[in-house]
Design an enzyme around this catalytic site. Structure first.
Site, PDB file in Angstrom:
ATOM      1  N   SER A  44       0.754   1.646  -7.581  1.00 41.41           N
ATOM      2  CA  SER A  44      -0.312   2.616  -7.292  1.00 41.41           C
ATOM      3  C   SER A  44      -1.228   2.844  -8.479  1.00 41.41           C
ATOM      4  O   SER A  44      -2.455   2.828  -8.334  1.00 41.41           O
ATOM      5  CB  SER A  44       0.298   3.947  -6.842  1.00 41.41           C
ATOM      6  OG  SER A  44       1.250   4.391  -7.789  1.00 41.41           O
TER       7      SER A  44
ATOM      8  N   GLY B  90       4.120   2.484  -0.298  1.00 45.35           N
ATOM      9  CA  GLY B  90       4.027   3.937  -0.441  1.00 45.35           C
ATOM     10  C   GLY B  90       3.334   4.265  -1.746  1.00 45.35           C
ATOM     11  O   GLY B  90       2.511   3.469  -2.236  1.00 45.35           O
ATOM     12  N   GLU B  91       3.638   5.460  -2.329  1.00 39.36           N
ATOM     13  CA  GLU B  91       3.044   5.892  -3.613  1.00 39.36           C
ATOM     14  C   GLU B  91       1.540   6.082  -3.542  1.00 39.36           C
ATOM     15  O   GLU B  91       0.891   6.155  -4.582  1.00 39.36           O
ATOM     16  CB  GLU B  91       3.222   4.833  -4.730  1.00 39.36           C
ATOM     17  CG  GLU B  91       4.526   4.618  -5.332  1.00 39.36           C
ATOM     18  CD  GLU B  91       4.477   3.412  -6.285  1.00 39.36           C
ATOM     19  OE1 GLU B  91       3.408   3.072  -6.822  1.00 39.36           O
ATOM     20  OE2 GLU B  91       5.526   2.798  -6.459  1.00 39.36           O
ATOM     21  N   GLY B  92       0.924   6.040  -2.387  1.00 39.59           N
ATOM     22  CA  GLY B  92      -0.539   6.127  -2.307  1.00 39.59           C
ATOM     23  C   GLY B  92      -1.222   4.780  -2.446  1.00 39.59           C
ATOM     24  O   GLY B  92      -2.452   4.685  -2.426  1.00 39.59           O
TER      25      GLY B  92
END
Ligand SMILES: Cc1cc2ncn([C@H]3O[C@H](COP(=O)(O)O)[C@@H](O)[C@H]3O)c2cc1C
Ligand SMILES: O=C(O)c1cccnc1
Length: 363
Positions: free
Chosen positions: A102, A327-329
């Protein structure tokens, strides 16, 4: 009986988009030197931003990436994730130091980031992680609520404050991300509850669990929902019910994201959504405060089965569909240059001449 009054939480109302600006921007898009409708899924997204910013010249100059981290009691002793809980801490240090998927993307696209510990079991050593720990992880939600109403409310407030701070520092769009081993189990439970669908339709493999662990994950989600349903009637109707469901089935980092979305919606700040975790929070926020969806932009489509259902319920089409499941943005960050490209094309492309615009039909 726990009550909302005790938590003293006010969920702000969203600023509503003005559909007149959506129509004006669509007319402007149709008048550009390109075939009508040819920017595909970008066109409604640009119209959404125009409608929330009340302008024919929608702009995003300073996106901010806000990441919230927390651990999940349910992941402590159960094989519902492919990885152990200690990975949350390791990843938060990598995220804060700009060496996670990210934050490599954020740096590459010049997006500033802020990382919040709202509920990790351990305390990350990186000095840039903002210390807002509400509790050292949630409780096992197969036995009772993951959080008390007070803990959940506190995490929501932290998310709201993070958006207020980002806005004070010039943010005109927020990208939200999370880190928390086991959180796809919580997102599955939230999704089954909010969508009113069977657990089998929403539970996915998360970080990549195999068949046996997947069966256990389904059982865990089913148990959490049945425990929640047994307790549900004790909560009063209205806001408190939404809060109680989030407190039972969610997570501290997810509650912070819910707060961040509500606050962004209250300011009319566009929110670029990531995968299934942020998606579940977005649907929660829309249920708790209808109209929040006006600020939401779907960055990408995760292969987690709940995500397509969540986006369908929110009536949002994702900008990217690459099968990303980090995930994680990171999916939202990956979508940001695509969105920026759309905004640049809108500002820079010539208007089509009247003669060309009428097309062959008029010949
Ligand atoms: C190294 C690593 C980096 C990550 N970055 C995000 N996640 C993602 O995986 C977790 C959710 O999946 P589950 O529910 O299966 O644990 C979340 O932390 C999510 O952000 C990661 C997971 C791992 C292992
Ligand atoms: O959809 C996501 O964001 C996702 C999917 C799998 C694992 N972690 C996150």
């Amino acid at each position: 009986m726990e009550s909302l009054a005790k938590t003293n939480l006010h969920l702000p109302s969203p600023r509503r988009a003005d559909p007149a600006w959506r129509a004006k921007l669509q007319a402007r898009l149709d008048a550009l030197a390109k075939p009508v409708g040819s920017l595909g899924s970008l066109e409604p997204v640009l119209c959404d931003i125009a409608a929330i910013q009340c302008t024919e010249h929608p702009r995003v100059r300073r996106p901010f990436f806000l990441l919230f981290a927390g651990d999940h009691g349910v992941a402590k002793d159960r094989p519902i994730s492919r990885y152990g809980q200690h990975v949350t801490e390791e990843m938060v240090n990598h995220i804060a130091s700009g060496r996670s998927v990210s934050t490599v993307l954020a740096r590459s696209f010049d997006v500033p980031w802020r990382v919040y510990d709202v509920g990790m079991v351990s305390t990350p050593r990186h000095p840039d992680v903002r210390r807002r720990k509400v509790a050292a992880g949630t409780r096992d939600f197969t036995r009772g609520p993951a959080m008390t109403l007070e803990e959940c409310t506190e995490a929501i407030r932290i998310g709201m404050e993070a958006v207020r701070d980002a806005r004070a520092d010039g943010a005109d769009l927020v990208i939200l991300g999370e880190m928390g081993i086991g959180n796809t189990t919580a997102a599955s439970a939230l999704s089954a509850w909010l969508l009113g669908v069977d657990v089998d339709l929403v539970v996915g493999t998360g970080t990549g669990i195999h068949e046996q662990a997947l069966a256990e994950k389904r059982l865990v989600v089913r148990t959490a929902l049945s425990v929640w349903r047994e307790r549900e009637p004790v909560f009063p109707a209205g806001d408190a019910r939404w809060l109680a469901g989030l407190a039972h089935l969610g997570g501290l980092e997810l509650a912070a994201i819910c707060g961040a979305i509500l606050e962004a919606a209250a300011f009319g700040l566009p929110v670029l959504l990531d995968g299934v975790l942020v998606g579940a929070c977005a649907l929660w926020a829309e249920c708790a405060r209808p109209g929040v969806r006006d600020v939401l932009i779907a960055g990408h489509l995760s292969p987690e089965p709940a995500h397509a259902l969540l986006l369908g319920e929110l009536r949002k089409r994702p900008l990217l569909d690459l099968g990303l499941r980090v995930g994680e943005g990171s999916g939202a960050l990956m979508a940001w240059p695509v969105l920026r490209a759309g905004l640049d094309v809108l500002e820079g492309t010539a208007m089509f001449s009247e003669r060309a615009r009428s097309g062959r039909d008029a010949e």
